[in-house]
Design an enzyme around this catalytic site. Structure first.
Site, mmCIF file in Angstrom:
data_model
loop_
_atom_site.group_PDB
_atom_site.id
_atom_site.type_symbol
_atom_site.label_atom_id
_atom_site.label_comp_id
_atom_site.label_asym_id
_atom_site.label_seq_id
_atom_site.Cartn_x
_atom_site.Cartn_y
_atom_site.Cartn_z
ATOM 1 N N ASP A 52 -114.629 67.599 -65.145
ATOM 2 C CA ASP A 52 -115.507 66.947 -66.121
ATOM 3 C C ASP A 52 -115.765 67.885 -67.299
ATOM 4 O OD1 ASP A 52 -117.155 68.705 -64.821
ATOM 5 O OD2 ASP A 52 -118.714 67.247 -64.330
ATOM 6 N N SER A 53 -115.173 69.098 -67.244
ATOM 7 C CA SER A 53 -115.158 69.964 -68.434
ATOM 8 C C SER A 53 -114.395 69.280 -69.566
ATOM 9 C CB SER A 53 -114.533 71.332 -68.103
ATOM 10 O OG SER A 53 -113.317 71.169 -67.404
ATOM 11 N N ASP A 91 -112.946 65.302 -60.823
ATOM 12 C CA ASP A 91 -114.406 65.396 -60.733
ATOM 13 C C ASP A 91 -115.044 64.015 -60.806
ATOM 14 O OD1 ASP A 91 -115.215 68.039 -60.426
ATOM 15 O OD2 ASP A 91 -115.045 68.474 -62.564
ATOM 16 N N LYS A 121 -113.955 65.727 -56.420
ATOM 17 C CA LYS A 121 -114.864 66.880 -56.310
ATOM 18 C C LYS A 121 -116.261 66.444 -56.751
ATOM 19 C CE LYS A 121 -114.519 70.679 -59.154
ATOM 20 N NZ LYS A 121 -115.800 70.691 -59.886
ATOM 21 N N GLU A 123 -120.482 67.903 -57.170
ATOM 22 C CA GLU A 123 -121.339 69.092 -57.263
ATOM 23 C C GLU A 123 -122.573 68.928 -56.380
ATOM 24 O OE1 GLU A 123 -122.282 69.962 -61.351
ATOM 25 O OE2 GLU A 123 -120.174 70.142 -61.920
ATOM 26 N N GLU A 190 -118.895 78.597 -58.157
ATOM 27 C CA GLU A 190 -118.880 78.955 -59.580
ATOM 28 C C GLU A 190 -119.976 79.955 -59.905
ATOM 29 O OE1 GLU A 190 -118.551 75.629 -62.259
ATOM 30 O OE2 GLU A 190 -118.924 76.874 -64.031
#
Ligand code: KIV
Length: 272
Positions: A52-53, A91, A121, A123, A190
């Protein structure tokens, strides 16, 4: 050529588990489009993350919060069409899995069916336990993500190193163990202290992939545009630049512009 490279035409979650068991490090990079994903895949990384970057790198947003599920599916579809060997991990964007586990599963199913991805993925740890459980029960592989979780930037207020304090480090270790118990095939850590990351990697059987988490983990991930040197403004300590593409691109574009203006492009060989 590594043993895992020889044995697998398509990298799977099992290949990654086997790599950890054999002590072979896992290389993971982001990609968001067909052209760069093809190059990244051919160069031999095991995992391509459609991160999602993309919200920052592709769309110019300040955070990863605004990117939508439709936009992630668009990027992921392009990457899937390009990559022949890497496992394609996508993501789940902010707001598509936190409300309830059914929504999390619906979002994951869209990513798998519409983009053709291989895994998702998410978070977070204990707080998204039900979502992770339901997605895995439906047969979709999940990678966890702990430490600095950029979707929570407005809670943290800063992108600084996480889990320096004992209580947060302890929670991270417990969350990592929980993610393994729930059936995650790997986790990303991270921006946390290297010693803590090493401890997590030692205590888990599943691969631990680090970004700003030191060398004693099972693999590394970086944002492609950062490691190619396309953004000189972003210089965290963990980032190694393997190229200076910003220089290469701006020189090429300015040479082209001068040639167009001077009439030097196109020449006789470059016309019909
Ligand atoms: O979105 C992303 O690029 C990521 C990596 C930084 C792990 O989640």
């Amino acid at each position: 050529m590594s043993s895992v490279k020889k044995n697998y035409s398509r990298i799977t979650t099992n290949s990654l588990l086997e790599m950890k068991a054999q002590g072979e490090k896992i290389a993971m990079l982001t990609a968001y489009d067909f052209t760069l994903a093809g190059l990244v895949d051919q160069a031999g990384v095991e995992v391509i993350l459609v991160g999602d970057s993309a919200s920052n790198v592709m769309a110019g947003h300040e955070t990863t919060v605004p990117i939508t599920l439709d936009q992630m599916i668009y990027h992921a579809g392009a990457v899937v069409r390009a990559a022949k060997r890497a496992l394609i991990l996508v993501d789940l964007p902010f707001g598509t899995y936190q409300s309830d586990s059914k929504e999390a599963l619906r979002s994951s199913i869209r990513i798998m069916k519409e983009a053709g991805a291989h895994a998702v993925k998410l978070e977070g740890g204990h707080e998204i336990k039900d979502s992770i459980e339901r997605i895995i029960q439906a047969g979709i592989p999940v990678m966890g993500h702990l430490g600095l979780t950029p979707q929570s930037i407005y809670k943290f207020g800063t992108y600084t190193v996480r889990a320096r304090e004992e209580a947060e480090a302890q929670k991270l270790l417990e969350d990592a163990k929980l993610l393994e118990q729930l059936g995650c095939f790997a986790i990303v850590l991270e921006k946390i202290p290297a010693q803590l990351a090493q401890k997590v990697a030692q205590e888990l059987k599943i691969p631990v992939i680090g970004i700003g988490a030191g060398a004693q983990v099972d693999g590394q991930v970086l944002v492609l545009h950062d490691m190619l040197g396309m953004n000189q403004e972003f210089s965290p300590r963990f980032l190694r630049r393997y190229a200076d593409l910003d220089q290469v691109i701006s020189t090429a574009v300015s040479d082209y512009t001068s040639d167009v203006k001077s009439g030097n492009f196109p020449n006789e060989q470059e016309q019909y």
